[in-house]
Motif scaffolding. Structure first.
Motif, PDB file in Angstrom:
ATOM      1  N   ALA A  71       0.837  -1.207   0.000  1.00 41.77           N
ATOM      2  CA  ALA A  71       0.000   0.000   0.000  1.00 41.77           C
ATOM      3  C   ALA A  71       0.870   1.255   0.000  1.00 41.77           C
ATOM      4  O   ALA A  71       0.562   2.243  -0.685  1.00 41.77           O
ATOM      5  N   GLU A  95       0.972   4.145  -2.862  1.00 43.26           N
ATOM      6  CA  GLU A  95       0.754   5.564  -2.536  1.00 43.26           C
ATOM      7  C   GLU A  95       1.894   6.416  -3.058  1.00 43.26           C
ATOM      8  O   GLU A  95       1.678   7.503  -3.609  1.00 43.26           O
ATOM      9  N   ARG A 123      -4.303   5.136  -8.808  1.00 39.43           N
ATOM     10  CA  ARG A 123      -5.226   5.296  -7.685  1.00 39.43           C
ATOM     11  C   ARG A 123      -5.982   3.992  -7.412  1.00 39.43           C
ATOM     12  O   ARG A 123      -6.181   3.607  -6.256  1.00 39.43           O
ATOM     13  N   LEU A 124      -6.382   3.331  -8.487  1.00 37.22           N
ATOM     14  CA  LEU A 124      -7.051   2.029  -8.309  1.00 37.22           C
ATOM     15  C   LEU A 124      -6.129   1.021  -7.619  1.00 37.22           C
ATOM     16  O   LEU A 124      -6.549   0.244  -6.760  1.00 37.22           O
ATOM     17  N   ARG A 125      -4.850   1.053  -8.013  1.00 36.25           N
ATOM     18  CA  ARG A 125      -3.900   0.137  -7.380  1.00 36.25           C
ATOM     19  C   ARG A 125      -3.734   0.463  -5.901  1.00 36.25           C
ATOM     20  O   ARG A 125      -3.658  -0.430  -5.060  1.00 36.25           O
ATOM     21  N   LEU A 126      -3.692   1.766  -5.541  1.00 38.31           N
ATOM     22  CA  LEU A 126      -3.564   2.158  -4.140  1.00 38.31           C
ATOM     23  C   LEU A 126      -4.800   1.707  -3.361  1.00 38.31           C
ATOM     24  O   LEU A 126      -4.691   1.164  -2.265  1.00 38.31           O
ATOM     25  N   GLU A 127      -5.971   1.945  -3.946  1.00 35.21           N
ATOM     26  CA  GLU A 127      -7.195   1.542  -3.250  1.00 35.21           C
ATOM     27  C   GLU A 127      -7.245   0.018  -3.064  1.00 35.21           C
ATOM     28  O   GLU A 127      -7.661  -0.474  -2.012  1.00 35.21           O
ATOM     29  N   ALA A 128      -6.822  -0.729  -4.098  1.00 39.01           N
ATOM     30  CA  ALA A 128      -6.820  -2.200  -3.979  1.00 39.01           C
ATOM     31  C   ALA A 128      -5.862  -2.658  -2.883  1.00 39.01           C
ATOM     32  O   ALA A 128      -6.169  -3.565  -2.099  1.00 39.01           O
ATOM     33  N   SER A 129      -4.673  -2.001  -2.787  1.00 38.57           N
ATOM     34  CA  SER A 129      -3.698  -2.384  -1.747  1.00 38.57           C
ATOM     35  C   SER A 129      -4.251  -2.080  -0.363  1.00 38.57           C
ATOM     36  O   SER A 129      -4.138  -2.893   0.561  1.00 38.57           O
ATOM     37  N   ARG A 130      -4.864  -0.874  -0.206  1.00 32.40           N
ATOM     38  CA  ARG A 130      -5.424  -0.527   1.111  1.00 32.40           C
ATOM     39  C   ARG A 130      -6.591  -1.462   1.464  1.00 32.40           C
ATOM     40  O   ARG A 130      -6.736  -1.848   2.629  1.00 32.40           O
ATOM     41  N   ARG A 131      -7.390  -1.807   0.453  1.00 31.52           N
ATOM     42  CA  ARG A 131      -8.520  -2.690   0.722  1.00 31.52           C
ATOM     43  C   ARG A 131      -8.036  -4.083   1.132  1.00 31.52           C
ATOM     44  O   ARG A 131      -8.577  -4.715   2.038  1.00 31.52           O
ATOM     45  N   LYS A 142      -6.879  -3.770   4.673  1.00 30.98           N
ATOM     46  CA  LYS A 142      -8.022  -3.629   5.585  1.00 30.98           C
ATOM     47  C   LYS A 142      -8.741  -4.965   5.745  1.00 30.98           C
ATOM     48  O   LYS A 142      -9.117  -5.358   6.863  1.00 30.98           O
TER      49      LYS A 142
END
Length: 897
Positions: free
Chosen positions: A417, A421, A483-491, A494
């Protein structure tokens, strides 16, 4: 032909594998199941299996681990060029592409045909591919498990190519000329006309016809000679038969008269023998009666003597029996008294033992009570530890179930993540127009000086009328993708935290540390609990209670049996009481042993007296019964045969009758001796035999005379001598023709053998260079004295023999497993060296774990042989599970994992 490189995709265990080959020496190593044999198979199928082949052969290549059809990319040198071969094995959808350096690519059937021309070999396809594939280039591809097979077949398979190559290498001088060949063929044709495959003359050939005519002439000559001889013999036999008949007529009457006289004497002998038999029977009857009367008189006299002796011996025995009865009575009374004393001593021992056992039972009760108290204390301590363990386990169960591996996964997701970022921050591209004397626009929108814009995707920048720029922010990856890759990593991070009910990475680290601490504390408490015997303590406590109750019950039974004596109050008092009772018991047992010994002695004395009385009584009773039996037998005999006077008179009369029968029998035997009966029987046999011989002689003479007359009548109608002369002339002519045909046949046979032996010499001369090359390789293994001998035939090489340093010769079949592997490799290398001339001077030779039975010491010599093959221009490829064994090979090492 030389392999340059290989790339496999989706081929069995290999998802993608690239191998670059050395031009001379290659060592491919790897453990079992790493795909070494698969690599060897892939090269072979790329060269010899058509890409459109389907069925089981294609399915065997498909990977069970990776998606996609099997693909092979092979680069090799052949026909003076470098070729790139691409094959995709997909059944009917398979494809082939073959490209030479700087040339137009060939595809599918055209490529397969050109590939077969380069390899100078056929290719496999369709349902027969599985059977054909292993035979293609089998002399170069040493498959796992076949390295010890006899290599002679490979040389036979390539005999024509070998002969062609060896002729070009300078052996053409030993070949036959065209004229020689025509003459040899003519002789062979004539030989085939005359002889069978086994070397025998054919039926219907001129020599065989001449032999048949000669046999016919010989038969005619034999018949003519037989007729002439038969006529002469018939005249002689007729004259001889007449003489014999006259002689027989003189002899027969005298023989018949002598036979009549002998028959009369034999009748007299038969009558005397009947008389002798009757008188012999009368004498035997009289003699038997006299003997029986004498034996009966002697038996009666002997019985009288035995009865008198029995009466005399019975008196002392009866007096001895009375004395033994008195002794037996006295011994019985003493024995009964001693047994009474023994029973009293045994009762005293029983009382002492019961009291002693009661004291022992009381000690057991006190000891079991002490054991029960100790175990009760331990159980209380273990119960407290078990309570503490449950408390720690409850605390551990309330924490999230996370392991060190889970924490490492969370850290990796956190790093991913962070990297996404950082990539997003560095991704966007900013454009600001400072100043321009021409119009500037971005994606069709004009830019004014001082205006700044941020690009998150590809944009087109136009400067003036003739300049256009395309800008790719982030090296071609859009800001939206980042941004999609960052969101996928954070998801992902989580989701992983949620699965463990954790707030963040710091909490995960603290929870893992706390879990490890609680686990260690639980382990320490369990060690203490186990040291107290916690796992079996409950069972031990129950067993101790049961044992204590059992000891109390035993004490109650022992106390009642001993008469309820006073019980000790303490363990020491119980031990002192047991010792005192033990001493009393020992003294009672000693007294009882003395009494028992005395009673046993008296009982033995009584038993001896009783046995003696019984034995003497039996003997006396037997003597009395014997006397009664003698008296009874004597009375019966006297009643049957009379008193002594009557028996004496009967005996005298029987002996007189015996003497008279003896004289009559002697007179009859003397009369028989005077006639000589044995000689008379022999004379009769002799006269009968002589008469029969003379009569048979008469019949033979009469038959001979009759046959001779008939033969003279039949054979006398022609001239036998003239017929014999004609037969002799025909035989001489047939003999000359037969000799001429035989000489011609032998000449053709000798010419055929001469041409055949010359051809064998040529074959040996052709194959000798192959033997020399094999010898060079074998000397690397077995020393400079080793040699190879190759045997040839019309069909090719029949066998291979190895000559060692001690002149001993071994066929390939008698070698050990390791030696067969090594010798077979030498033959393959020699064949490849010769055949390489048709492939730009080089061929690849591949060994797939081919030396499984070769010991480590011989592996060192084997590397010398492989290196020699490389020096002679071959490309050697060795696949092995133990590459360290080939460290001295000096080849390029390729490891598979």
């Amino acid at each position: 032909m030389r392999l340059i490189s290989l790339t496999l995709r989706n081929y069995r265990v290999h998802q993608e594998l690239t191998v670059a080959f050395d031009r001379s020496r290659n060592l491919i190593g790897g453990a079992n199941e790493t795909g070494k044999s698969t690599l060897a198979e892939a090269i072979h199928r790329a060269l010899f299996l058509r890409a459109k082949t389907g069925g089981r052969t294609q399915k065997e290549m498909v990977s069970t681990r990776h998606l996609g059809e099997p693909e092979i990319y092979l680069t090799f040198e052949a026909a003076g060029s470098t070729w790139e071969l691409e094959k995709r094995f997909a059944g009917a959808k398979g494809s082939t592409r073959l490209t030479a350096s700087g040339a137009t690519p060939l595809k599918d059937d055209e490529a397969e045909t050109r590939l077969a021309e380069l390899l100078k070999s056929e290719t496999a396809s369709g349902g027969g591919a599985a059977k054909l594939l292993p035979t293609l280039w089998a002399h170069l591809w040493v498959w796992q498990g076949s390295s010890g097979d006899d290599p002679s077949g490979h040389a036979s398979d390539h005999k024509d190519t070998l002969v062609h190559r060896l002729q070009q290498d300078g052996l053409a001088a030993v070949m036959q000329s065209a004229t020689d060949q025509r003459v040899r063929e003519h002789v062979a044709a004539r030989y085939d006309e005359l002889f069978t495959a086994t070397g025998k003359l054919k039926a219907g050939s001129p020599p065989e016809l001449a032999r048949a005519r000669l046999a016919e002439a010989e038969a005619s000559l034999s018949r003519a000679r037989e007729i002439a001889g038969r006529l002469e013999q018939a005249a002689a036999e007729h004259e001889r038969s007449e003489r014999e008949l006259a002689e027989i007529d003189l002899i027969l009457p005298g023989l018949r008269e002598q036979k009549v006289v002998t028959d009369a004497k034999l009748l007299e002998v038969a009558e005397l023998r009947r008389q002798e038999e009757a008188r012999q029977h009368a004498w035997q009857t009289a003699a038997t009666l006299a003997r029986q009367l004498a034996e009966q008189d002697a038996a009666i006299r002997k019985l009288h003597e035995q009865a008198d002796q029995s009466r005399d011996s019975l008196g002392p025995a009866e007096r001895m029996e009375a004395s033994l009865v008195a002794g037996e009575k006295e011994a019985r009374e003493l024995s009964q008294s001693a047994e009474t004393s023994q029973r009293q001593s045994a009762d005293a021992i029983r009382t002492a033992r019961l009291r002693h056992d009661c004291a022992v039972a009381s000690i057991a009760v006190l000891e079991k009570a002490a054991d029960l108290a100790r175990l009760t204390a331990r159980a209380a301590e273990a119960s407290q530890l078990r309570t503490d363990i449950r408390g720690q386990e409850e605390a551990l169960s309330q924490l999230p179930a996370i392991t060190a591996k889970d924490l490492e996964v969370l850290r990796q997701l956190d790093r991913a993540a962070s990297q996404a970022e950082a990539s997003l921050s560095a991704m966007a591209t900013g454009i600001e127009l400072i100043a321009s004397d021409v119009a500037v626009s971005l994606d069709g929108q004009a830019l004014v000086p001082g205006e700044a814009r941020t690009l998150t995707d590809t944009g087109e920048l136009k400067i003036g009328p003739g300049t256009r720029l395309r800008i790719h922010p982030g090296g071609g990856i859009s800001l939206a993708d980042a941004r999609l890759r960052l969101e996928a990593s954070r998801r992902s991070l989580k989701d992983a935290l949620d699965r463990h009910t954790l707030r963040d990475l710091d909490q995960a680290t603290a929870v893992l540390q706390l879990r490890q601490t609680l686990t260690q504390q639980i382990a320490q408490l369990e060690i203490r609990w186990k040291a107290l015997g916690g796992e079996v303590l409950s069972a031990e406590l129950t067993a101790a209670g049961t044992a204590h109750e059992a000891a109390k019950s035993e004490l109650e039974r022992r106390h009642a049996a001993a008469g309820s004596p006073d019980l000790p109050g303490s363990h020491d008092a119980a031990q002192q009481l047991r010792a005192t009772l033990q001493q009393t018991l020992d003294e009672a047992e000693k007294a009882e042993a003395v009494t028992r010994h005395h009673a046993a002695q008296l009982r033995e004395r009584f038993e001896a007296a009783a046995a003696k009385l019984q034995a003497h009584g039996d003997q006396a009773a037997q003597a009395r019964q014997s006397l009664r039996d003698l008296e009874t037998k004597l009375r019966i005999l006297q009643e049957t045969h009379g008193d002594a006077t009557a028996r004496e008179a009967a005996l005298v009369k029987a002996r007189d009758a015996e003497q008279a029968a003896t004289g009559s029998l002697a007179a009859t035997k003397a009369a028989l001796v005077a006639l000589s009966p044995d000689a008379l029987a022999a004379d009769l046999d002799r006269f009968v035999r002589a008469i029969a011989q003379q009569e048979a002689r008469r019949r033979e003479a009469e038959n001979l005379r009759l046959i001779a007359r008939e033969r003279l009548t039949l054979d006398g109608s022609t001239d036998p001598q003239a017929e014999l002369s004609h037969a002799l002339a025909r035989h001489v002519a047939a003999l000359e023709i037969h000799a001429s045909q035989q000489r011609r046949a032998r000449a053709i046979e000798q010419l055929h053998q001469l041409f055949s032996s010359c051809r064998e010499g040529i074959d040996r001369a052709l194959v000798q260079p192959l033997a020399d090359r094999i010898t060079g390789y074998l000397q690397c293994l077995f020393g400079p004295a080793a040699q190879a001998r190759v045997n040839v035939s019309d069909t090719g090489i029949e066998g291979l023999e190895i000559i060692r340093s001690d002149d001993s010769t071994f066929g390939f079949s008698v070698l050990s497993g390791g030696a067969r592997e090594q010798v077979a490799a030498a033959v393959r290398l020699a064949l490849a060296e010769i055949l390489a001339a048709d492939h730009d001077g080089c061929l690849p030779v591949l060994f797939d774990d081919a030396f499984a039975y070769t010991d480590p010491a011989r592996i060192q010599s084997l590397q010398r042989m492989l290196d020699l093959a490389a020096l002679r221009g071959l490309q050697v490829i060795v696949l092995t599970c133990t590459p360290v064994d080939y460290s001295a090979f000096g080849g390029k090492t390729i490891g598979l994992r």
